[in-house]
Write an enzyme that holds these catalytic residues in place. Sequence first.
Site, PDB file in Angstrom:
ATOM      1  N   ASP A  51     -20.382  28.781 -15.836  1.00 31.62           N
ATOM      2  CA  ASP A  51     -19.825  29.500 -16.982  1.00 31.62           C
ATOM      3  C   ASP A  51     -18.523  28.843 -17.432  1.00 31.62           C
ATOM      4  O   ASP A  51     -17.485  29.002 -16.792  1.00 31.62           O
ATOM      5  CB  ASP A  51     -19.588  30.957 -16.600  1.00 31.62           C
ATOM      6  CG  ASP A  51     -18.950  31.777 -17.719  1.00 31.62           C
ATOM      7  OD1 ASP A  51     -18.827  31.252 -18.848  1.00 31.62           O
ATOM      8  OD2 ASP A  51     -18.569  32.930 -17.456  1.00 31.62           O
ATOM      9  N   GLU A 130       4.394   8.623  -8.302  1.00 32.44           N
ATOM     10  CA  GLU A 130       5.193   9.006  -7.132  1.00 32.44           C
ATOM     11  C   GLU A 130       5.501  10.506  -7.229  1.00 32.44           C
ATOM     12  O   GLU A 130       6.598  10.903  -7.632  1.00 32.44           O
ATOM     13  CB  GLU A 130       6.493   8.212  -7.084  1.00 32.44           C
ATOM     14  CG  GLU A 130       6.305   6.709  -6.933  1.00 32.44           C
ATOM     15  CD  GLU A 130       7.628   5.957  -6.946  1.00 32.44           C
ATOM     16  OE1 GLU A 130       8.654   6.546  -7.365  1.00 32.44           O
ATOM     17  OE2 GLU A 130       7.644   4.786  -6.552  1.00 32.44           O
ATOM     18  N   GLU A 132       6.820  13.916  -6.334  1.00 31.03           N
ATOM     19  CA  GLU A 132       7.730  14.584  -5.394  1.00 31.03           C
ATOM     20  C   GLU A 132       7.327  16.054  -5.292  1.00 31.03           C
ATOM     21  O   GLU A 132       6.705  16.608  -6.200  1.00 31.03           O
ATOM     22  CB  GLU A 132       9.176  14.443  -5.877  1.00 31.03           C
ATOM     23  CG  GLU A 132       9.631  12.990  -5.941  1.00 31.03           C
ATOM     24  CD  GLU A 132      10.937  12.806  -6.688  1.00 31.03           C
ATOM     25  OE1 GLU A 132      11.603  11.781  -6.475  1.00 31.03           O
ATOM     26  OE2 GLU A 132      11.294  13.694  -7.510  1.00 31.03           O
ATOM     27  N   GLU A 212      13.385  13.650   0.229  1.00 29.84           N
ATOM     28  CA  GLU A 212      13.972  13.336  -1.070  1.00 29.84           C
ATOM     29  C   GLU A 212      15.382  13.931  -1.184  1.00 29.84           C
ATOM     30  O   GLU A 212      15.904  14.522  -0.256  1.00 29.84           O
ATOM     31  CB  GLU A 212      13.069  13.809  -2.214  1.00 29.84           C
ATOM     32  CG  GLU A 212      12.262  12.687  -2.862  1.00 29.84           C
ATOM     33  CD  GLU A 212      13.122  11.628  -3.527  1.00 29.84           C
ATOM     34  OE1 GLU A 212      14.313  11.898  -3.818  1.00 29.84           O
ATOM     35  OE2 GLU A 212      12.631  10.511  -3.750  1.00 29.84           O
ATOM     36  N   GLU A 220       8.698  13.269  -0.461  1.00 31.37           N
ATOM     37  CA  GLU A 220       7.869  12.359  -1.252  1.00 31.37           C
ATOM     38  C   GLU A 220       6.985  11.550  -0.316  1.00 31.37           C
ATOM     39  O   GLU A 220       7.434  11.103   0.746  1.00 31.37           O
ATOM     40  CB  GLU A 220       8.734  11.418  -2.091  1.00 31.37           C
ATOM     41  CG  GLU A 220       7.940  10.441  -2.950  1.00 31.37           C
ATOM     42  CD  GLU A 220       8.828   9.553  -3.815  1.00 31.37           C
ATOM     43  OE1 GLU A 220       8.519   8.359  -3.935  1.00 31.37           O
ATOM     44  OE2 GLU A 220       9.828  10.065  -4.357  1.00 31.37           O
ATOM     45  N   HIS A 269       7.439   9.580 -11.109  1.00 32.18           N
ATOM     46  CA  HIS A 269       7.580   8.280 -11.750  1.00 32.18           C
ATOM     47  C   HIS A 269       6.226   7.575 -11.751  1.00 32.18           C
ATOM     48  O   HIS A 269       5.528   7.554 -10.733  1.00 32.18           O
ATOM     49  CB  HIS A 269       8.608   7.429 -11.005  1.00 32.18           C
ATOM     50  CG  HIS A 269       9.911   8.126 -10.784  1.00 32.18           C
ATOM     51  ND1 HIS A 269      10.749   7.848  -9.726  1.00 32.18           N
ATOM     52  CD2 HIS A 269      10.518   9.124 -11.485  1.00 32.18           C
ATOM     53  CE1 HIS A 269      11.816   8.616  -9.780  1.00 32.18           C
ATOM     54  NE2 HIS A 269      11.697   9.401 -10.839  1.00 32.18           N
ATOM     55  N   ARG A 339      18.088   3.085 -12.483  1.00 31.84           N
ATOM     56  CA  ARG A 339      17.369   4.354 -12.344  1.00 31.84           C
ATOM     57  C   ARG A 339      17.861   5.441 -13.292  1.00 31.84           C
ATOM     58  O   ARG A 339      17.329   6.551 -13.275  1.00 31.84           O
ATOM     59  CB  ARG A 339      17.434   4.840 -10.890  1.00 31.84           C
ATOM     60  CG  ARG A 339      16.476   4.093  -9.974  1.00 31.84           C
ATOM     61  CD  ARG A 339      16.601   4.533  -8.517  1.00 31.84           C
ATOM     62  NE  ARG A 339      15.465   4.105  -7.724  1.00 31.84           N
ATOM     63  CZ  ARG A 339      15.288   2.877  -7.236  1.00 31.84           C
ATOM     64  NH1 ARG A 339      16.207   1.954  -7.466  1.00 31.84           N
ATOM     65  NH2 ARG A 339      14.227   2.575  -6.531  1.00 31.84           N
ATOM     66  N   GLU A 357       7.854   1.067 -14.876  1.00 32.37           N
ATOM     67  CA  GLU A 357       7.964   2.382 -14.236  1.00 32.37           C
ATOM     68  C   GLU A 357       8.523   3.386 -15.243  1.00 32.37           C
ATOM     69  O   GLU A 357       9.693   3.306 -15.623  1.00 32.37           O
ATOM     70  CB  GLU A 357       8.874   2.321 -13.008  1.00 32.37           C
ATOM     71  CG  GLU A 357       9.082   3.672 -12.329  1.00 32.37           C
ATOM     72  CD  GLU A 357      10.190   3.659 -11.288  1.00 32.37           C
ATOM     73  OE1 GLU A 357      10.452   4.728 -10.683  1.00 32.37           O
ATOM     74  OE2 GLU A 357      10.816   2.598 -11.088  1.00 32.37           O
ATOM     75  N   ARG A 359       9.819   6.938 -15.816  1.00 31.53           N
ATOM     76  CA  ARG A 359      10.397   7.879 -14.868  1.00 31.53           C
ATOM     77  C   ARG A 359      10.480   9.320 -15.382  1.00 31.53           C
ATOM     78  O   ARG A 359      10.844  10.229 -14.652  1.00 31.53           O
ATOM     79  CB  ARG A 359      11.811   7.406 -14.472  1.00 31.53           C
ATOM     80  CG  ARG A 359      11.783   6.076 -13.753  1.00 31.53           C
ATOM     81  CD  ARG A 359      13.183   5.515 -13.533  1.00 31.53           C
ATOM     82  NE  ARG A 359      14.030   6.380 -12.732  1.00 31.53           N
ATOM     83  CZ  ARG A 359      14.019   6.448 -11.400  1.00 31.53           C
ATOM     84  NH1 ARG A 359      13.152   5.721 -10.714  1.00 31.53           N
ATOM     85  NH2 ARG A 359      14.843   7.250 -10.758  1.00 31.53           N
TER      86      ARG A 359
END
Length: 469
Positions: A51, A130, A132, A212, A220, A269, A339, A357, A359
Site C-alpha cells: 500500500d 562523513e 556525525e 567528535e 563519527e 561532509h 575548514r 568536499e 561541508r
Amino acid sequence: MTAREVVVFAKENNCQMVDYKFLDFVGIWQHFSTPVSEFSEDTFEEGIGFDGSSIRGWQPIHNSDMLLMPDPATAKVDPFIQVPTLSIICDIIDPITREGYTRDPRFIAKKAESYLKSTGIADTAYFGPEPEFFIFDDIRYGSSANESFYCIDSVEGAWNTGREEFPNLGYKPRHKEGYFPCAPTDSFVDLRNEMVQVLQSVGMRIEASHHEVATGGQNEIDMRFDSLLKMGDTLQWFKYIVKNVAFRNGKSVTFMPKPLYGDNGSGMHCHQSLWKDGTNLFAGDGYGGLSKMAMYYIGGIMKHAKALCAFTNPSVNSYKRLVPGYEAPVNLAYSNRNRSASIRIPVTNNPKGKRVEYRTPDPSCNGYLAFAAQLMAGLDGIENKIDPGQPLDKDIYGLSPEELKDVPNVARSLEDALNHLRDDHEFLLKGDVFTEDVIEKWIEYKMEAEVNPNRMRPTPTEFALSYDC
C-alpha cells in the site's frame, strides 16, 4: 549476486525470514518480512505488492497499489534480527506500467547515474559522506497545546559534572572539546568498535572512528567512498547499524543535526569526484591540484547551493546548525585545506585522491536525493562552465563584516531553501532525474509537515524573552 545466487545464499545461511527494505520519500527506512517459504527466484521478477498510500509523500489512497522489486545485488544477512533473516533493498515500481516510481529516492539515484553516463562527461560519480551522530543515554520530548519540552541526557554531558552518580568519576568532555581526548574522557571507544565490527560484517569498508567535537556524546565513523547508488544503500545500512548497536547497549543514537544548544552540531561532509575509464577527472594542475572540470563542478555547487539545501539540509533543525562559529560552513567559498569554507579541497599527493568536499550537508538528509542533487548541480557547472571565482584562503569566521559582504551564504532556513528550490530546479530536471512532481511534492510536504508547524509553535525561549512584555 544474481536472483538464483541469492536463493542459494539464503539456504546456506539458514535464513527463515526475508526482510524487504526501502526508503520512504523523506528518508526513513521502511520494511516488512515474509517467511522464506514465500521467497523464490520468481520474487525478483514478480515483485511484492504493498500500500503506497501509507508511505509519507507517496500515493493517494485511490491509487495506492505499488510493487516492491528486490535488488539481488543488495542481499545480506540482517545482523540484528534473532531469527536468521535475509535482508534485501528494494526498488519501487508502478504495478501497471512496470516503470520506476518517480518518488522512489533510489530510482532518482539510479537516474542520476544514468544521466551522468549519457553526458559522456564521466561514467562514475564517487561519494564519501562523513555522517556525525550523537549517542545519548536518555531522550524525552513532547508537544501539546499548552506544553512543549525536550530533555537530553548523556553520561558524557558537560552539564553532569556535578550530578550525583554514586560516584561521579568526572571526565566529561567540555563544550567543544570532544576532539580527540583518549579514554576515559572518550567513553565510547568500545561501543564505536562494536559498531565498526557490525558495519564490517555486512561488507562495509570502515576507514576510521573517533569522538567528535561536541560534549554529550558526539561521534563519527568514516566509511570508504563508493559510487552514488551504492553509497545511498550503504548510508542506510550505516544508520540502521549504528542505531541498533547503540539501542542494544541501552543507548540512543540521533543523526539530528543540532540536538544540543551551544555546542557543535552534526554535519555530513560529502567528498565527491568524477571518474571515467578508471581515471579521476578531478585531478589536475590547477588550484589545490584540481582540474578545470573540478573547478566548474565547484561552480555548479556554489551556484545552486541555496536550492541544494532543500535536499542536503532538509529539516527545520538543520538551520540551527548552519550558523557561524560552530564549524558549520554557511559561507559559499572554496579553499584548499580550509575548514571554514563550505567547499574544501582535501590535501593529497595521490591523483586518485583528488576530490571536492562539500561541508554544508547534514545527516538528516535522504542520501539518495542529496547525492543525486549535488551531482546534478556539479554537472550543470561543468556543462555551463560555471567559474567559481577566486578561492578564499582565510579563516572566514574571523573576517570583518566589510570583508564578508561579497561572500554569499547558503540558505538561512528550511523555508528559504524550499523557496530557492522552487525558483531554481531546472538543473535537477535534466535527464528526467528529478521531476516537477517530485520537486512540487517535496516542497509541499516539507512546508506542511515541518515549516508551518514550527512557525506556529511558541518555544520556551520566547516565553523567557517575552512573557513579561
